[in-house]
Design a protein around this motif. Structure first.
Motif, PDB file in Angstrom:
ATOM      1  N   ALA A 132       0.825  -1.209   0.000  1.00  0.00           N
ATOM      2  CA  ALA A 132       0.000   0.000   0.000  1.00  0.00           C
ATOM      3  C   ALA A 132       0.860   1.260   0.000  1.00  0.00           C
ATOM      4  O   ALA A 132       0.442   2.312  -0.514  1.00  0.00           O
ATOM      5  N   ALA A 133       2.049   1.168   0.588  1.00  0.00           N
ATOM      6  CA  ALA A 133       2.925   2.346   0.672  1.00  0.00           C
ATOM      7  C   ALA A 133       3.617   2.641  -0.654  1.00  0.00           C
ATOM      8  O   ALA A 133       4.008   3.779  -0.920  1.00  0.00           O
ATOM      9  N   LEU A 134       3.771   1.628  -1.487  1.00  0.00           N
ATOM     10  CA  LEU A 134       4.450   1.819  -2.765  1.00  0.00           C
ATOM     11  C   LEU A 134       3.567   2.561  -3.759  1.00  0.00           C
ATOM     12  O   LEU A 134       2.368   2.307  -3.846  1.00  0.00           O
ATOM     13  N   SER A 135       4.170   3.466  -4.489  1.00  0.00           N
ATOM     14  CA  SER A 135       3.461   4.144  -5.570  1.00  0.00           C
ATOM     15  C   SER A 135       4.470   4.432  -6.671  1.00  0.00           C
ATOM     16  O   SER A 135       5.683   4.471  -6.430  1.00  0.00           O
ATOM     17  N   ALA A 136       3.968   4.626  -7.870  1.00  0.00           N
ATOM     18  CA  ALA A 136       4.861   4.953  -8.976  1.00  0.00           C
ATOM     19  C   ALA A 136       5.612   6.249  -8.701  1.00  0.00           C
ATOM     20  O   ALA A 136       6.797   6.383  -9.020  1.00  0.00           O
ATOM     21  N   ASP A 137       4.930   7.219  -8.082  1.00  0.00           N
ATOM     22  CA  ASP A 137       5.576   8.500  -7.772  1.00  0.00           C
ATOM     23  C   ASP A 137       6.701   8.325  -6.761  1.00  0.00           C
ATOM     24  O   ASP A 137       7.768   8.940  -6.904  1.00  0.00           O
ATOM     25  N   LEU A 138       6.464   7.519  -5.711  1.00  0.00           N
ATOM     26  CA  LEU A 138       7.491   7.315  -4.694  1.00  0.00           C
ATOM     27  C   LEU A 138       8.709   6.600  -5.285  1.00  0.00           C
ATOM     28  O   LEU A 138       9.853   6.987  -5.016  1.00  0.00           O
ATOM     29  N   ILE A 139       8.460   5.593  -6.087  1.00  0.00           N
ATOM     30  CA  ILE A 139       9.566   4.866  -6.724  1.00  0.00           C
ATOM     31  C   ILE A 139      10.348   5.798  -7.643  1.00  0.00           C
ATOM     32  O   ILE A 139      11.582   5.822  -7.635  1.00  0.00           O
ATOM     33  N   ALA A 140       9.628   6.579  -8.438  1.00  0.00           N
ATOM     34  CA  ALA A 140      10.287   7.488  -9.381  1.00  0.00           C
ATOM     35  C   ALA A 140      11.116   8.542  -8.655  1.00  0.00           C
ATOM     36  O   ALA A 140      12.256   8.818  -9.036  1.00  0.00           O
ATOM     37  N   GLU A 141      10.568   9.124  -7.598  1.00  0.00           N
ATOM     38  CA  GLU A 141      11.292  10.164  -6.879  1.00  0.00           C
ATOM     39  C   GLU A 141      12.524   9.593  -6.167  1.00  0.00           C
ATOM     40  O   GLU A 141      13.577  10.227  -6.119  1.00  0.00           O
ATOM     41  N   THR A 142      12.391   8.382  -5.626  1.00  0.00           N
ATOM     42  CA  THR A 142      13.543   7.715  -5.006  1.00  0.00           C
ATOM     43  C   THR A 142      14.651   7.520  -6.027  1.00  0.00           C
ATOM     44  O   THR A 142      15.835   7.769  -5.751  1.00  0.00           O
TER      45      THR A 142
END
Length: 338
Positions: free
Chosen positions: A181-191
């Motif tokens: 639930a914590a994973l998102s495309a935006d979070l992965i991309a920003e990381t």
């Protein structure tokens, strides 16, 4: 090129092995060719621990300016009271204030340009929680301090860096059941963007190669073993490629950490804490360093904990702290040249 400012080294939990490995590191400073550092903590704790360990380490009170001239002859210490009488291996909640103050001071010195970067000794989160500490760990606290000082929103990225592997967990100190639930495309991309930026600017890698791990076994097997790899991770990678980043995946995590696979990338982007830290520690337990990316200052740390069970016994290995100090010094020089 030598540093023109010391690194700020925090005490960590004074009942843990932080004082032990600090003393040994300073005593071996010439053998390790360590850059100068200023210890932020209680000099009385260091003196008592030196006696326990049978180390002849002169300790002298200092600030960020005097530390440079003192370091060659004595361990420079900016005094911060421990808050309680310290017994090695016996943590005490009364020390939480001093532990937190050491971190805050190191960050202030780094942001003000009085320290070349921050190196943190291990803390005991359970002790800090008892005192009302409101952060999951070091990484999140450092980001909050930076946000408070700069007014800018910061996403801290934790990277374990060793001689054989650099690995980043996208999600950090959360339960495994909460990861999807914590994973998102935006979070992965920003990381990935932060990793790309810091590897280029601070590590001097001109075109960083990022390998992204899948979340599910076999990276989801085309949706047969979970949809997150197709629906969340792949769109992030597609977007990053369009931005010109060298990113590939999602890769099955069980086949991306052997020698041949690691030769194809500069950092592994993993989906959760243990997916990144297990291979990182297996490949370099004594030599890996915890680096926080995305901060407006350099921060490194040993990749181990307080080890209360061996504090004061003379068996704690200083290797990871030494590597953390050396890497912080190297990054300070690389970043300056960038």
């Amino acid at each position: 090129m030598p540093l023109d400012r010391p690194l700020a080294l925090t005490q960590g939990d004074p009942a843990g092995i932080g004082p032990d490995i600090t003393l040994v590191a300073w005593a071996s400073r010439q053998a390790y060719d360590l850059p100068p550092f200023l210890f932020l903590g209680d000099p009385a704790v260091l003196k008592a621990r030196a006696v326990m360990l049978g180390l002849d380490v002169p300790i002298r009170e200092a600030d960020s300016e005097s530390a440079m001239s003192i370091f060659g002859d004595a361990l420079p210490v900016l005094p911060i009271p421990a808050g309680a009488e310290i017994a090695a291996g016996q943590p005490h909640v009364a020390t939480a204030k001093g532990t937190i103050q050491a971190i805050e001071t190191a960050v202030s010195l780094s942001l003000e340009g009085k320290a070349a970067g921050t190196v943190t000794n291990p803390i005991a989160k359970s002790v800090l929680y008892q005192a009302g500490f409101g952060f999951p760990g070091h990484t999140e606290f450092l980001a909050a301090l930076a946000e408070r000082a700069t007014g800018k929103k910061i996403l801290p990225v934790m990277m374990l860096a060793g001689p054989k592997l650099r690995a980043i967990p996208v999600t950090i100190h959360i339960p495994l059941k909460d990861v999807p639930a914590a994973l998102s495309a935006d979070l992965i991309a920003e990381t990935c963007r932060i990793a790309h930026h810091d590897l280029k600017i601070r590590f001097g890698i001109d075109k960083p190669r990022l390998a992204v791990a899948g979340l599910n076994p076999h990276a989801g097997e085309d949706g047969a073993i979970g949809r997150e790899d197709q629906d969340v991770i792949h769109p992030a990678i597609f977007k990053l490629r369009a931005e010109g980043l060298h990113v590939f995946g999602p890769l099955p995590a069980d086949t991306m950490f052997h020698d041949e696979a690691r030769a194809r990338y500069d950092v592994a982007i993993c989906m959760y804490h243990d997916q990144a830290l297990i291979p990182a520690k297996a490949l370099g337990f004594d030599t890996s360093v915890n680096v926080t990316l995305g901060l407006p200052f350099i921060r490194t740390s040993p990749d181990h904990g307080t080890a209360f069970g061996i504090a004061g016994q003379g068996v704690a290995r200083e290797t990871s702290l030494v590597e953390a100090i050396k890497l912080a010094g190297k990054l300070a020089l690389t970043s300056k040249a960038a």
